[in-house]
Design an enzyme around this catalytic site. Structure first.
Site, PDB file in Angstrom:
ATOM      1  N   CYS A  59     -11.084   3.064  -0.431  1.00 50.71           N
ATOM      2  CA  CYS A  59      -9.549   3.408  -0.249  1.00 50.71           C
ATOM      3  C   CYS A  59      -9.280   2.521   1.096  1.00 50.71           C
ATOM      4  O   CYS A  59     -10.106   2.430   2.113  1.00 50.71           O
ATOM      5  CB  CYS A  59      -9.263   4.702  -0.020  1.00 50.71           C
ATOM      6  SG  CYS A  59      -7.791   5.293   0.579  1.00 50.71           S
ATOM      7  N   HIS A  65      -7.420   3.178   3.373  1.00 57.74           N
ATOM      8  CA  HIS A  65      -7.229   4.033   4.495  1.00 57.74           C
ATOM      9  C   HIS A  65      -8.434   4.198   5.193  1.00 57.74           C
ATOM     10  O   HIS A  65      -8.512   4.515   6.461  1.00 57.74           O
ATOM     11  CB  HIS A  65      -6.630   5.429   4.108  1.00 57.74           C
ATOM     12  CG  HIS A  65      -5.078   5.444   4.200  1.00 57.74           C
ATOM     13  ND1 HIS A  65      -4.523   4.726   3.092  1.00 57.74           N
ATOM     14  CD2 HIS A  65      -4.245   5.693   4.597  1.00 57.74           C
ATOM     15  CE1 HIS A  65      -3.137   4.902   2.920  1.00 57.74           C
ATOM     16  NE2 HIS A  65      -3.155   5.605   4.203  1.00 57.74           N
ATOM     17  N   ASP A 108       0.895  -1.146   0.111  1.00 54.99           N
ATOM     18  CA  ASP A 108       0.166  -0.220  -0.133  1.00 54.99           C
ATOM     19  C   ASP A 108       0.950   1.162   0.031  1.00 54.99           C
ATOM     20  O   ASP A 108       2.153   1.226   0.209  1.00 54.99           O
ATOM     21  CB  ASP A 108      -0.948   0.090   1.145  1.00 54.99           C
ATOM     22  CG  ASP A 108      -1.928   1.286   1.385  1.00 54.99           C
ATOM     23  OD1 ASP A 108      -2.291   1.646   0.129  1.00 54.99           O
ATOM     24  OD2 ASP A 108      -2.000   1.889   2.178  1.00 54.99           O
ATOM     25  N   SER A 109       0.564   2.363  -0.092  1.00 52.10           N
ATOM     26  CA  SER A 109       1.099   3.731  -0.122  1.00 52.10           C
ATOM     27  C   SER A 109       1.500   4.007   1.091  1.00 52.10           C
ATOM     28  O   SER A 109       2.282   4.812   1.376  1.00 52.10           O
ATOM     29  CB  SER A 109       0.104   4.656  -0.838  1.00 52.10           C
ATOM     30  OG  SER A 109      -0.912   4.939  -0.081  1.00 52.10           O
ATOM     31  N   CYS A 157      -4.406  -1.239  -2.235  1.00 49.69           N
ATOM     32  CA  CYS A 157      -4.423   0.190  -2.617  1.00 49.69           C
ATOM     33  C   CYS A 157      -5.137   0.281  -3.575  1.00 49.69           C
ATOM     34  O   CYS A 157      -4.858  -0.339  -4.692  1.00 49.69           O
ATOM     35  CB  CYS A 157      -2.976   0.590  -2.704  1.00 49.69           C
ATOM     36  SG  CYS A 157      -2.893   2.326  -3.047  1.00 49.69           S
ATOM     37  N   GLU A 189      -2.717   9.244   7.817  1.00 47.95           N
ATOM     38  CA  GLU A 189      -1.393   8.903   8.285  1.00 47.95           C
ATOM     39  C   GLU A 189      -0.819   9.607   9.235  1.00 47.95           C
ATOM     40  O   GLU A 189       0.226   9.438   9.900  1.00 47.95           O
ATOM     41  CB  GLU A 189      -0.575   9.407   6.907  1.00 47.95           C
ATOM     42  CG  GLU A 189      -0.900   8.352   5.576  1.00 47.95           C
ATOM     43  CD  GLU A 189       0.085   7.218   5.591  1.00 47.95           C
ATOM     44  OE1 GLU A 189       1.052   7.058   6.094  1.00 47.95           O
ATOM     45  OE2 GLU A 189      -0.702   6.008   5.122  1.00 47.95           O
TER      46      GLU A 189
HETATM   47  N1  DGL Z   1      -4.911   3.372   0.675  1.00 50.82           N
HETATM   48  C1  DGL Z   1      -4.764   3.821  -0.617  1.00 50.82           C
HETATM   49  C2  DGL Z   1      -5.876   3.462  -1.382  1.00 50.82           C
HETATM   50  O1  DGL Z   1      -6.790   2.536  -1.387  1.00 50.82           O
HETATM   51  C3  DGL Z   1      -4.130   5.003  -1.034  1.00 50.82           C
HETATM   52  C4  DGL Z   1      -4.272   6.240  -0.288  1.00 50.82           C
HETATM   53  C5  DGL Z   1      -3.243   7.122  -1.055  1.00 50.82           C
HETATM   54  O2  DGL Z   1      -2.136   7.001  -1.101  1.00 50.82           O
HETATM   55  O3  DGL Z   1      -3.648   8.522  -1.573  1.00 50.82           O
HETATM   56  O4  DGL Z   1      -6.250   4.071  -2.442  1.00 50.82           O
END
Ligand code: DGL
Length: 274
Positions: free
Chosen positions: A184, A186, A9-10, A72, A151
């Site tokens: 997402c 997150h 993931d990012s 991600c 984050e």
């Molecule tokens: N968790 C990520 C996603 O599902 C990326 C969030 C990001 O880096 O902007 O898109």
């Protein structure tokens, strides 16, 4: 030798997939890589996301993983096909499982989707949903302030509620929507706040949970499930500062699971961090 499932993931978002995997597949060893130094990916170009994602994948391939999970949505939207084409291990992203679950839950075909700018711009969810069911109505909204907030470790409280409330304004007006996809990884970390803001009449779908279920099915079908009795020690890597990564991991995994992992810094970048 036990081979691990690789998860990328990012940043910390993919840990929501890992959390589900630990619950659903307790015998599996997991290697996680979060590109926290270059997070967020959401506002980046397709080319940048592709380049960074391949750098993460190259790092995990050196660990002899048996399956790759792109935890991600942004990276899934821009790299899934290419990775499936080029790798000789099973590869799964988070978009199709989320879309399939939303179709299962909606009663009136009015589905909302929230994600990063990149995911929403790619149209990948709308495509995945309409591929399964043509008469589905999709209301898609980018929420660019969620990822930077998560984050930083802000997952609840007044600040989180205010940000979620003002971002979801346009979706709150949609009185027909009965299902909302957290597009997402997150966002499940803000799930309670999102549910509170959007109302109990909307079913929230976490692509993270759905993906974990599908991973289990794929490993089983390909006879890749681990039957070793040793309790796995998971390896987590982050490219950026470890302090906040450790703090967020602790809040997600709680004490018992946190004992089962090691956290280290990884240097994967072949390109300039910006
Ligand atoms: N968790 C990520 C996603 O599902 C990326 C969030 C990001 O880096 O902007 O898109």
């Amino acid at each position: 030798m036990v081979r691990a499932i690789g998860v990328i993931d990012s940043g910390v978002g993919g840990l929501t997939v890992v959390h589900e995997l630990m619950r659903q597949l307790p015998k599996e060893q997991l290697i996680y890589l979060g590109d926290t130094a270059r997070c967020p990916y959401g506002p980046r170009t397709k080319e940048e996301v592709q380049k960074f994602t391949w750098e993460m994948v190259d790092f995990l391939l050196t660990k002899n993983i048996k399956m790759l999970v792109i935890a991600c949505n942004t990276a899934t939207a821009f790299t899934l096909e290419d990775l499936m084409d080029k790798l000789d291990i099973p590869v799964i992203g988070v978009i199709q499982p989320g879309a399939r679950a939303a179709i299962k839950f909606t009663k009136n075909n009015q589905v909302g989707i929230i994600g990063t700018e990149g995911t929403i711009r790619s149209g990948a969810y709308t495509y995945a949903l309409k591929k399964i069911k043509t008469n589905i109505h999709v209301n898609a909204l980018a929420c660019p302030s969620f990822v930077p907030m998560v984050e930083k470790g802000i997952l609840s409280g007044n600040q989180a509620r205010e940000v979620v409330n003002s971002s979801l304004g346009p979706l709150k007006k949609d009185k027909e929507m009965d299902t909302l996809i957290l597009g997402c990884t997150h966002y499940p970390l803000l799930k309670d706040t999102i549910q509170e803001v959007i109302g109990d009449h909307v079913t929230i779908i976490s692509s993270s949970e759905e993906t974990a279920r599908e991973i289990s099915t794929i490993l089983d079908a390909q006879q890749l499930l681990n039957d070793d009795e040793l309790i796995p020690v998971h390896q987590f890597f982050a490219t950026g500062d470890l302090e906040i990564f450790i703090e967020i991991s602790k809040s997600i995994f709680k004490e018992a699971n946190f004992q089962m992992l090691t956290i280290k810094k990884a240097n994967i970048s072949k390109s300039q961090v910006s």
